[in-house]
Design a protein around this motif. Structure first.
Motif, PDB file in Angstrom:
ATOM      1  N   ALA A  40       8.355  26.301 -23.493  1.00  0.00           N
ATOM      2  CA  ALA A  40       9.293  26.466 -22.382  1.00  0.00           C
ATOM      3  C   ALA A  40      10.516  25.592 -22.610  1.00  0.00           C
ATOM      4  O   ALA A  40      10.413  24.490 -23.160  1.00  0.00           O
ATOM      5  N   ALA A  41      11.648  26.090 -22.181  1.00  0.00           N
ATOM      6  CA  ALA A  41      12.896  25.329 -22.200  1.00  0.00           C
ATOM      7  C   ALA A  41      13.432  25.278 -20.787  1.00  0.00           C
ATOM      8  O   ALA A  41      13.627  26.329 -20.149  1.00  0.00           O
ATOM      9  N   LEU A  42      13.668  24.074 -20.266  1.00  0.00           N
ATOM     10  CA  LEU A  42      14.192  23.921 -18.918  1.00  0.00           C
ATOM     11  C   LEU A  42      15.710  24.082 -18.938  1.00  0.00           C
ATOM     12  O   LEU A  42      16.427  23.285 -19.562  1.00  0.00           O
ATOM     13  N   LEU A  43      16.192  25.097 -18.243  1.00  0.00           N
ATOM     14  CA  LEU A  43      17.624  25.347 -18.180  1.00  0.00           C
ATOM     15  C   LEU A  43      18.263  24.586 -17.026  1.00  0.00           C
ATOM     16  O   LEU A  43      19.450  24.253 -17.080  1.00  0.00           O
ATOM     17  N   ARG A  58       6.989  14.192 -17.223  1.00  0.00           N
ATOM     18  CA  ARG A  58       8.099  14.726 -16.430  1.00  0.00           C
ATOM     19  C   ARG A  58       9.135  15.338 -17.368  1.00  0.00           C
ATOM     20  O   ARG A  58       9.496  14.746 -18.389  1.00  0.00           O
ATOM     21  N   LEU A  59       9.615  16.520 -17.006  1.00  0.00           N
ATOM     22  CA  LEU A  59      10.595  17.225 -17.826  1.00  0.00           C
ATOM     23  C   LEU A  59      11.826  17.530 -16.991  1.00  0.00           C
ATOM     24  O   LEU A  59      11.717  17.837 -15.800  1.00  0.00           O
ATOM     25  N   GLY A  60      12.988  17.458 -17.629  1.00  0.00           N
ATOM     26  CA  GLY A  60      14.232  17.723 -16.932  1.00  0.00           C
ATOM     27  C   GLY A  60      15.104  18.705 -17.689  1.00  0.00           C
ATOM     28  O   GLY A  60      14.738  19.211 -18.757  1.00  0.00           O
ATOM     29  N   GLU A  61      16.274  18.969 -17.130  1.00  0.00           N
ATOM     30  CA  GLU A  61      17.197  19.940 -17.706  1.00  0.00           C
ATOM     31  C   GLU A  61      17.474  19.634 -19.177  1.00  0.00           C
ATOM     32  O   GLU A  61      17.759  18.502 -19.551  1.00  0.00           O
ATOM     33  N   ALA A 104      17.354  30.245  -2.860  1.00  0.00           N
ATOM     34  CA  ALA A 104      18.034  29.848  -4.096  1.00  0.00           C
ATOM     35  C   ALA A 104      17.151  28.902  -4.909  1.00  0.00           C
ATOM     36  O   ALA A 104      16.646  27.918  -4.380  1.00  0.00           O
ATOM     37  N   PRO A 105      16.950  29.192  -6.189  1.00  0.00           N
ATOM     38  CA  PRO A 105      16.079  28.336  -7.003  1.00  0.00           C
ATOM     39  C   PRO A 105      16.745  27.009  -7.351  1.00  0.00           C
ATOM     40  O   PRO A 105      17.969  26.917  -7.473  1.00  0.00           O
ATOM     41  N   ASP A 106      15.927  25.964  -7.461  1.00  0.00           N
ATOM     42  CA  ASP A 106      16.444  24.677  -7.945  1.00  0.00           C
ATOM     43  C   ASP A 106      15.946  24.374  -9.359  1.00  0.00           C
ATOM     44  O   ASP A 106      16.293  23.355  -9.942  1.00  0.00           O
ATOM     45  N   THR A 107      15.104  25.262  -9.896  1.00  0.00           N
ATOM     46  CA  THR A 107      14.599  25.107 -11.257  1.00  0.00           C
ATOM     47  C   THR A 107      14.620  26.460 -11.960  1.00  0.00           C
ATOM     48  O   THR A 107      14.254  27.477 -11.375  1.00  0.00           O
ATOM     49  N   ARG A 138      19.835  20.716 -27.689  1.00  0.00           N
ATOM     50  CA  ARG A 138      20.408  22.022 -27.369  1.00  0.00           C
ATOM     51  C   ARG A 138      19.976  23.112 -28.356  1.00  0.00           C
ATOM     52  O   ARG A 138      19.827  24.278 -27.987  1.00  0.00           O
ATOM     53  N   ARG A 139      19.755  22.732 -29.608  1.00  0.00           N
ATOM     54  CA  ARG A 139      19.363  23.721 -30.617  1.00  0.00           C
ATOM     55  C   ARG A 139      18.090  24.458 -30.198  1.00  0.00           C
ATOM     56  O   ARG A 139      17.970  25.676 -30.385  1.00  0.00           O
ATOM     57  N   LEU A 140      17.127  23.728 -29.627  1.00  0.00           N
ATOM     58  CA  LEU A 140      15.874  24.352 -29.233  1.00  0.00           C
ATOM     59  C   LEU A 140      16.076  25.315 -28.068  1.00  0.00           C
ATOM     60  O   LEU A 140      15.512  26.419 -28.047  1.00  0.00           O
TER      61      LEU A 140
END
Length: 297
Positions: A40-43, A58-61, A104-107, A138-140
């Motif tokens: 998964a990639a968090l946008l 914990r994962l972020g943008e 509206a989504p926040d994630t 960013r490459r991933l």
């Protein structure tokens, strides 16, 4: 120079199984169904990843996660639902799913599953980390976006393009986590300059009659120092690792056409077909001929 990581990923034969965009809002938690390797990639936004037996992450943008083999894990909002329940994502349009409260989504995250078509996937995955987290690369994210786009397209050569993108994604993810802090395995071994030289020779020349002494000389270490260092960093003894790698190659060759058992034996470093057959049968549970016949069917 042969690259062990690229060789392992190539032998895994990754293929895309599912790719989708997931949005979420409010409190939510989901337990993916364990369909295979998950990434998964968090946008946008944040989430928490929990794997049984590990500290939550914990994962972020901009963060990326890859779970090659875990069966029991959960992804949730930073404040999970008070009753601890998990929910099923709702498909709001083709390829787009929503979690949590309406609105509206926040994630937002791109998630996907892939499959390893290799019959030797369990052995190969055991050489790699159980969890990969890469922050702000960013490459991933770009690779995941390209994968998602290509998986949905009905263009000529789609499956081949997806397979190549997956290989690049996996190599990028694993090498981003290589280093002394990695768990014992191939990546940690490659982070050790002395052991990396030996690993490249083993992977590039499996037909050579390697001994622990010869491998130690490639690493410019004494035999005992090399043996202890290899087992500590890679997690198995040098000859165990070499045997596993040879059998992975042998299986791949036997799945092909027109390759005799004697030729396979020679290409993976055995002096005779009988010696190879005994070693193969001991590890695989079937003779090379029986295994090849079963693959042909």
């Amino acid at each position: 120079m042969h690259d062990p990581l690229a060789l392992v990923i190539g032998l895994l034969q990754p293929s895309a199984a599912l790719s989708k965009l997931v949005t979420a809002s409010g409190c939510w938690a989901v337990r993916p169904p364990g369909m295979g390797p998950f990434y998964a990639a968090l946008l946008e936004g944040n989430c928490a990843l929990s794997i049984t037996g590990r500290v939550p992450v914990r994962l972020g943008e901009g963060d990326f996660m890859l779970i090659p083999a875990a069966e029991d894990f959960k992804v949730a909002s930073l404040i999970p639902p008070p009753d601890g329940r998990v929910i099923e994502p709702v498909e709001i349009r083709p390829g787009v799913f929503h979690l949590g409260e309406p609105g509206a989504p926040d994630t937002r995250m791109l998630v996907g599953y892939c499959a390893f078509k290799s019959n030797d996937a369990a052995l190969l995955v055991s050489l790699l980390p159980e969890l990969v987290v890469v922050r702000g690369e960013r490459r991933l994210t770009t690779l995941v976006e390209l994968l998602s786009e290509e998986a949905r397209a009905e263009r000529p050569g789609r499956d081949e393009v997806v397979a190549r993108l997956l290989e690049v994604l996996l190599i990028e993810a694993f090498r981003a986590t290589a280093g002394p802090s990695a768990a014992p395995g191939l990546l940690r071994g490659l982070a050790d300059e002395r052991l990396a030289a030996t690993l490249r020779r083993m992977h590039g020349e499996p037909s050579r009659p390697w001994t622990v002494g010869a491998l130690a000389r490639e690493a410019a270490l004494s035999r005992s120092t090399f043996f202890d260092r290899f087992r500590r960093e890679v997690g198995v003894s040098p000859m165990e690792y070499l045997s596993g790698w040879r059998m992975a190659i042998a299986k791949d060759l036997l799945r092909g056409e027109g390759v005799s058992v004697s030729e396979v034996a020679q290409r993976v470093g055995y002096s005779s077909s009988s010696t190879f057959s005994v070693a193969f049968t001991r590890q695989v549970g079937a003779s090379p001929t029986t295994y090849a016949r079963g693959q042909a069917r």
